[in-house]
Every structure is written in structure tokens, then in C-alpha cells.
Write an enzyme that holds these catalytic residues in place. Structure first.
Site, PDB file in Angstrom:
ATOM      1  N   HIS A   1     -12.491   1.663  -3.863  1.00 56.83           N
ATOM      2  CA  HIS A   1     -11.704   0.937  -4.851  1.00 56.83           C
ATOM      3  C   HIS A   1     -12.466  -0.323  -5.256  1.00 56.83           C
ATOM      4  O   HIS A   1     -13.377  -0.771  -4.558  1.00 56.83           O
ATOM      5  CB  HIS A   1     -10.336   0.525  -4.288  1.00 56.83           C
TER       6      HIS A   1
ATOM      7  N   ASP B   1      -2.251  -1.166  -3.951  1.00 58.76           N
ATOM      8  CA  ASP B   1      -2.585   0.224  -4.273  1.00 58.76           C
ATOM      9  C   ASP B   1      -1.281   1.004  -4.384  1.00 58.76           C
ATOM     10  O   ASP B   1      -0.610   1.268  -3.392  1.00 58.76           O
ATOM     11  CB  ASP B   1      -3.482   0.797  -3.166  1.00 58.76           C
TER      12      ASP B   1
ATOM     13  N   TYR C   1       0.867  -1.175   0.000  1.00 61.15           N
ATOM     14  CA  TYR C   1       0.000   0.000   0.000  1.00 61.15           C
ATOM     15  C   TYR C   1       0.906   1.229   0.000  1.00 61.15           C
ATOM     16  O   TYR C   1       1.407   1.658   1.041  1.00 61.15           O
ATOM     17  CB  TYR C   1      -0.915  -0.019   1.221  1.00 61.15           C
TER      18      TYR C   1
END
Length: 562
Positions: free
Chosen positions: A302, A182, A141
Site C-alpha cells: 500500500h 484500509d 483496518y
């Protein structure tokens, strides 16, 4: 073998349960980001899921922030697992290893980069064309570059650099590498909903890093040219990873994975593609058979991204030590009773203030003897011990019925005359059911002024001779009730005018000029001169300027005092 990555925006948002969400994704390895859970908040229901083994990384500085987790099905149990990219958080056997060269990072910088719970690494055995190989899955992330915090821009770039350093070190160590999660940067203009509105799109530092990190088809020709021209090819930095989605869908447009929830941009598909699955180019070309996004899956800002590999997984018989089932709070080991008990020194025990302590002791010993004037009556003092006695009201004025406070009061109400037995009926019912003080005057049968007498007597008790007086009483009651209602209406009107003058509600919403629809009220939350100011914008979801269903550019400040 199937992989899924998904920024879930909080792992506790799965109202139907984490297992149901994992099963619906139908994957062997599921990597989730932004769990927003720390070690102290992780519960057994989330950490131990039947059919899976899980591995978490937590933020050490802020609660409810960042965090990643990897869930592996039992048929995909890894052989090694560790938290973070630097190796500083690994203090057990079963680590992945291959950390790379950290000479460009200070020790303090390395610690900060791993302090926010942004990476979990698992290593798996796979069978590719009858050959056992190793694949390392990095669940990541990446930080967001906050425009108002210049230091976060540098932090993001340093994190990218550390991620690339670790991934390339694992490749050198002989393992295939898959990076998924991400990344917080849209790579090309095709990956952004409105790149025309952004100046110097390609000059973004994050995109420049992605260009150097990713392997392109043009690199094969460049490598051949460099091999012919010079033997110093090592001086040229070539990307070693492939964007799996673009590998299978090189020209697909409007393929986004993240949308703004504040503006409702998902309704118009006005988003960006910042969630990726990267793989080293050899593994991508030989083993990957498909990849796609899942915009139909809701529950976060998302959507998930999946990829298929032709190779099969070889599960390890035992999960590595990082697995959550080995945590002491979930291991199922019986704890000693002394762990839950703390010895307290009675001498050092703080006492309550004198008056408060004495009052509590007295009330606990006998709660009805604290104040004889308020809590005891004459009948209680004379009652024999060991027997309960009913408390009788010794007041000269009987207590009223609760309903009497909501009934209009009547004046000059006379009881029915020449009615046998009425006096006895009133005297027997006046004590428990009189709604206000009722004192019958001797010889007259009248009542005191402003006194209401409620009699629960059958209608048959009133004879025809008393019908006239009864009718007059009813007629007298109606104007009184109307007067009371009129007074209450006047009071309500006056109070509403007063409160409207004191408390100003939201201003009336204007209509936007394009759609002629009511606008929505927003408040500026960004630091600056307009902090806290309110404004109106079009109520439709955000979208491209060419989309007639999207929000128009209507904007209006709310003037002070309105």
C-alpha cells in the site's frame, strides 16, 4: 493539522527504524494498519518513539495478524483514547464514549468484531475559527472478504455496520469525526484498475454500504425536496461522510493505493484505491484544505494517503491511559526480583536417567577420566601431579600430514644416493612431517610399497649424480596424477548422471508467444483439484490488457514427470 494513513504490512519491516519512517511522513497524526504485532511481541523501540505518543490495538486470536496503531506527535496529544469500536475493551478512564445502539448485534458478535485488533480511536481538541471544538479520529483496518470463506463476507459487512454506528453516535455526541484507514473496498469504477472485467461491479455489498455511508453533492438537493414534500425526512437514510480524496480530485484516474506484490502490478500501476480518509461533511467543507496519495513511498503493498486541515491542534498536557508509555513493561518502574525468580522444589526435581546423569557428573568432575582406554595414555598416568605434560604419540605408525590425503601417492621412490647427511635429515624430519607410514629398510634405503615420503629438504642436498634419479621420479609422478584426475572425472560424471536421474530440477521455461521472453514458474496454492500443480505464465508484471508492457495471457500447465 496533517493526517496520514498507511497500511504498512508489518511494523517490523521498517529496517531504518520506526522514528525515521514517522518523521519522513511529516504529519501530526499518523495511523498505520496491519502492524502484525501482538502485545507480547511489541518492543520498546516500536512502542516508545521520541517526539510521539502511540496507541495500539492487537489481535487477540492470532499472532502476526491484523493490528493497528496511531502515532500522535507531542503537539497532537489526544485528550482521550480507546481500543476497538464496541467499548468492551475499555476498562480505564479517558475513554472516548458514545457507542451507539448495539441492539442489532449479539454480545458474542460484538466481542468477535473487536477481537482482531482493527480499530484505535483518539479524540483531540482543535481550534476552528477561534472556537475550541472536538475531533475524533478512528483508525480502522476493515476485514477482507475471503471468497473461500462465506462467513468472512458477513463478518466484513457487520464490521462496516458497527463502524458506521459508532461514527454516527460520535457525531450525535457533538464531536467531528474523521475515519481513516484500509477499508478493503474500492468505491467506484474509477477507483479500480480494471472494472470492466468484474461483473455487477455496483452490486458488491461493500460498495453498496459505501454508497449509503458517504455524503454526495446530490444529497443536498434531495434533502431540500424531502423537506418540501414531507416532514418525515428522518426516515430517509443519508450518508454523513465525505471521501476527502475525491472531494479534491473528483475525476482523477489511475489514483491507486494498493497493488499486488505477487504479480509486480505496482510497476504498471495496476491496482485499486482502498485506503481512505473520510470526514463528516461539515468538517470536510469548512476545514480541509487538501488531500492526496503518495505512490512514490515504498515499503509496503500500500502507499500512504494524507490530508491537511486549516484548524490547529490543542495538545493535552498528559496522554490518556491507553498510551503505550504507561504499559508496565515500558513504564520504567523497578520490578521486584521475585518476579523473575521461581521457587523450585528440590524433591520434585526430575532427575536425568541414571546412566546419563552419572556420565555427565563424571565428565564434569574430570573430563579426561571418563574412559581410560580412549582418553588417557601411558605418559599421562606417570606424569607427576600439578604439572602439564605433553601428550606423546606412542603408536608405532606416525600420524600423517593433512595435506597427504590430497596428494597422489608415488611408488618406487628412492632417496638420493651418495648424499652426505641425507639419512640424518630424513630421520629427523620423518616423525613430525611424514604424511603416511614410512619405514626405512635397513641397508637398502628403499620404502615400502604404496608409501609416500615427503621430505622438506633443501634442493642443494641432492648432488648432480642424483639428478637422473630425481628426474625419473618426477616423470613417474606425472602419469600417476593424470590417472588419478581421469578416475575422479569419471566418478564425477557417473555421480552427476545418477543424481540427475533421481532429482529432477525445474522444467525448462518456455517463452511466451507475445513477448518471446522466458516465462516464470508458479504453483497453485488455492484449495481445490489443482492444489500443488505448477504452471508457466508470462514473466512481465500484471497490467491492463491494453498495456503492451504488461503481462500477456500466456498460460501452460507443467506436465507430470517433467
Amino acid at each position: 493539522m496533517k493526517l496520514v494513513t498507511w497500511n504498512i504490512n508489518g511494523i517490523r519491516t521498517f529496517k531504518s527504524g520506526i522514528k525515521k519512517a514517522l518523521d519522513s511522513l511529516d504529519a501530526d497524526i499518523i495511523c498505520v494498519q496491519e502492524t502484525k504485532v501482538t502485545r507480547d511481541l511489541l518492543d520498546e523501540r516500536t512502542a516508545i518513539v521520541d517526539g510521539y505518543n502511540s496507541y495500539f490495538s492487537y489481535s487477540r486470536g492470532r499472532s502476526g495478524y491484523s493490528g493497528v496503531a496511531t502515532y500522535c506527535r507531542d503537539n497532537a496529544t489526544p485528550s482521550a483514547a480507546e481500543e476497538g469500536l464496541t467499548g468492551l475493551l475499555t476498562n480505564h478512564e479517558g475513554a472516548v464514549g458514545c457507542y451507539g445502539d448495539h441492539r442489532d448485534f449479539s454480545s458474542e458478535e460484538l466481542q468477535l468484531l473487536d477481537n482482531e485488533g482493527r480499530a484505535v480511536i483518539t479524540q483531540h481538541k482543535i481550534m476552528c475559527q477561534d472556537t475550541e471544538q472536538t475531533v475524533t479520529v478512528i483508525n480502522v483496518y476493515c476485514p477482507r472478504a475471503d471468497p473461500d470463506k462465506p462467513e468472512r463476507k458477513q463478518f466484513k459487512l457487520q464490521f462496516y455496520k458497527l463502524l458506521q454506528c459508532r461514527a454516527e453516535a460520535l457525531l450525535k455526541g457533538g464531536s467531528h469525526v474523521i475515519i481513516l484507514g484500509d477499508v478493503n473496498t474500492s468505491h467506484q469504477q474509477i477507483d479500480h484498475c480494471d472494472p470492466s472485467d468484474m461483473e455487477d461491479f455496483a452490486e458488491n455489498p461493500g460498495r453498496k454500504w459505501l454508497n449509503s455511508f458517504l455524503y454526495s453533492s446530490a444529497q443536498e438537493e434531495e434533502e431540500e425536496e424531502h423537506l418540501k414534500e414531507s416532514e418525515t425526512t428522518n426516515c430517509v437514510q443519508m450518508g454523513k461522510f465525505i471521501d476527502i480524496f475525491r472531494y479534491f480530485h473528483p475525476t482523477r484516474t489511475n489514483a491507486f493505493t494498493c497493488w499486488s506484490t505477487l504479480t509486480g502490478a505496482r510497476q504498471t500501476n495496476y491496482g485499486t484505491r482502498i485506503d481512505y480518509i473520510f470526514a463528516d461533511h461539515r468538517l470536510a467543507q469548512e476545514q480541509f484544505s487538501g488531500a492526496d496519495i503518495m505512490p512514490e513511498v515504498e515499503g509496503s503493498d500500500h502507499c500512504p494517503v494524507w490530508a491537511h486541515l486549516k484548524c490547529s491542534l490543542l495538545p493535552c498536557s498528559k496522554p490518556p491511559p491507553l498510551c503505550t508509555r504507561y504499559l508496565p513493561e515500558f513504564a520504567g518502574k523497578q520490578q521486584k526480583l521475585s518476579r523473575f525468580l521461581v521457587k523450585v522444589d528440590q524433591k520434585s526435581k526430575e532427575a536425568l536417567p541414571g546412566s546419563q546423569e552419572e556420565e555427565e557428573k563424571r565428565e564434569n568432575m574430570n573430563p579426561f577420566c571418563g574412559d581410560s582406554k580412549k582418553r588417557s595414555s601411558a605418559s599421562e598416568s606417570t606424569a607427576p601431579k600439578g604439572k602439564k605434560s605433553k601428550t606423546t604419540n606412542t603408536s608405532s605408525k606416525p600420524r600423517g600430514n593433512l595435506l597427504s590425503f590430497f596428494k597422489p601417492k608415488l611408488t618406487d621412490v628412492k632417496p638420493c644416493e651418495n648424499t652426505p647427511g641425507l639419512d640424518q635429515f630424513i630421520s629427523s624430519h620423518s616423525k613430525p612431517k611424514a604424511s603416511a607410514t614410512s619405514e626405512l629398510r635397513s641397508g637398502t634405503g628403499g620404502t615400502t610399497e604404496h608409501t609416500e615420503l615427503v621430505v622438506d629438504a633443501p634442493t642443494q642436498l641432492c648432488t648432480s649424480s642424483a639428478a637422473g634419479e630425481t628426474g625419473s621420479a618426477v616423470k613417474a609422478k606425472q602419469p600417476a596424477s593424470r590417472l588419478t584426475e581421469g578416475q575422479s572425472d569419471v566418478k564425477k560424471g557417473a555421480s552427476s548422471v545418477f543424481w540427475k536421474s533421481v532429482l529432477h530440477g525445474p522444467p525448462p521455461a518456455p517463452c511466451c508467444k507475445v513477448h518471446r521472453e522466458p516465462c516464470v514458474l508458479r504453483t497453485v496454492k488455492k484449495d481445490g483439484p489443482n492444489m500443488g500443480k505448477q504452471f508457466f505464465v508470462c514473466g512481465r508484471p500484471q497490467g491492463h490488457a491494453s498495456n503492451p508492457e504488461a503481462r500477456c495471457n500466456f498460460f501452460m500447465w507443467v506436465e507430470k514427470g517433467k
